[in-house]
Design an enzyme around this catalytic site. Structure first.
Site, PDB file in Angstrom:
ATOM      1  CB  THR A 181      -0.849  -0.046   1.289  1.00  0.00           C
ATOM      2  OG1 THR A 181      -1.725  -1.146   1.176  1.00  0.00           O
ATOM      3  CG2 THR A 181      -1.625   1.213   1.530  1.00  0.00           C
ATOM      4  CG  ASP A 192      -5.995  -1.034   6.742  1.00  0.00           C
ATOM      5  OD1 ASP A 192      -5.805  -1.797   5.761  1.00  0.00           O
ATOM      6  OD2 ASP A 192      -5.084  -0.321   7.212  1.00  0.00           O
ATOM      7  NE  ARG A 213      -8.853  -7.654   2.591  1.00  0.00           N
ATOM      8  CZ  ARG A 213      -7.845  -6.787   2.727  1.00  0.00           C
ATOM      9  NH1 ARG A 213      -7.568  -5.942   1.764  1.00  0.00           N
ATOM     10  NH2 ARG A 213      -7.130  -6.788   3.825  1.00  0.00           N
TER      11      ARG A 213
HETATM   12  N1  ASP Z   1      -3.634  -2.601   4.449  1.00  0.00           N
HETATM   13  C1  ASP Z   1      -3.794  -3.072   3.106  1.00  0.00           C
HETATM   14  C2  ASP Z   1      -4.987  -3.983   3.033  1.00  0.00           C
HETATM   15  O1  ASP Z   1      -5.144  -4.796   3.901  1.00  0.00           O
HETATM   16  C3  ASP Z   1      -2.640  -3.832   2.589  1.00  0.00           C
HETATM   17  C4  ASP Z   1      -1.326  -3.148   2.672  1.00  0.00           C
HETATM   18  O2  ASP Z   1      -1.125  -2.278   3.515  1.00  0.00           O
HETATM   19  O3  ASP Z   1      -0.460  -3.491   1.863  1.00  0.00           O
HETATM   20  O4  ASP Z   1      -5.713  -3.903   2.085  1.00  0.00           O
END
Ligand code: ASP
Length: 307
Positions: free
Chosen positions: A174, A205, A202
């Protein structure tokens, strides 16, 4: 002299090991981070707003294919790209977010349009895409979002029937940015493709204000990266703000409690970037590494991957 201003960005956290990194690849990651940092810092330096700074930094990270957002977003379990995004402005607690969107070149621009023009905070899927069209947001077809590296990761994950946290077994890609401008306004933005081979539909957060992203001029701005389910359950970004607001903790104390204690206790791997209203920067993570960078008007300037 201008008031202090600062910016921090991340490109994800997880199992980022020196042993599996080549010098060439490391340089590419560092260049991607540096370019995004420069884009945001320049806006702050020229007297622009923190909102413009975090948007510009995240656009740069979304356009960079090694990070899991925009171009470079991971594949879900039916071979598509569903992206989640949010932006928040600490001045009046304004927020805009979209979840499960496809074909949007720069999801952070959509989040900002939702914040400023929709009368809502969070739009999902087809409805968010329709609003994006009405707002003149740029779309791209599937070929733009196809990257060989992500495709191979998805194939691996499919074979083993597992949901993979970005690039390696446990790597979160992310992207996000937080900033304080010269006028004391805080802003935060987070953008992601989520987790490789995640179930169709899905949501993590990242698009949820208070979980993956939060900004409040009285406390701090936060953007998270990590195992989204656990970050949702810990309401991570808002928890840090609450520890400052209600308990009088410093930004560092609040981050330490949430990242190294509360998250660890429920197995929540990842990290975050945060800036408080004084311009202090924290970039804690409980994983092996986190792509991160920051710069402030006091002379601090960093681009880092490992602890
Ligand atoms: N937090 C992100 C998610 O669960 C994934 C990530 O931070 O890479 O979608």
């Amino acid at each position: 002299m201008a008031n202090k201003f600062s910016i921090a960005i991340h490109g994800g956290a997880g199992t980022i090991l020196r042993s599996t990194m080549t010098p060439e690849l490391q340089l590419q990651y560092e260049t991607g981070l540096q370019n995004a940092l420069n884009a945001g810092y320049k806006i702050l330096e020229d007297g622009g707003s923190s909102l413009d700074a975090v948007e510009a930094a995240v656009v740069s990270l979304e356009d960079f294919p090694l990070f899991n957002a925009g171009k470079g977003a991971v594949f879900n379990n039916i071979g598509g790209h569903e992206m989640d995004v949010s932006i928040m402005y600490g001045k009046g607690l304004e927020a805009g977010a979209a979840c499960g969107v496809s074909h949007i070149k720069n999801p952070v621009k959509l989040a900002r349009a939702i914040m400023e023009h929709s009368g809502h905070v969070l739009l999902s899927g087809a409805g968010a895409e329709l609003f994006a069209k009405q707002q003149g947001i740029v779309f791209e077809d599937d070929t733009y979002f196809y990257t060989e590296q992500r495709y191979q990761q998805w194939q691996e994950a499919l074979k083993e029937d597992r949901v993979q946290l970005d690039h390696s077994e446990k790597k979160f890609g992310t992207v996000g940015a937080v900033a304080l401008d010269q006028y004391g306004n805080l802003a935060a933005a987070t953008s992601t493709g989520g987790m490789t081979n995640k179930k169709f539909g899905r949501i993590g957060d990242s698009p949820v204000p208070g979980a993956g992203t939060y900004a409040n001029n009285n406390t701090c701005a936060v953007s998270c990266t990590g195992h989204g389910e656990l970050f949702l359950r810990c309401v991570v970004a808002y928890d840090i703000s609450c520890l400052i607001e209600y308990k009088g903790l410093s930004l560092k104390e609040a981050c330490d409690i949430v990242v190294y204690d509360k998250l660890v206790k429920i197995g929540g791997e990842g990290g975050l970037i945060a800036i408080d209203r004084y311009g202090n920067i924290e970039m804690p993570f409980n994983s092996d590494g986190m792509y991160r960078a920051c710069r402030d008007s006091g002379g601090r300037s960093e681009v880092k991957i490992y602890p």
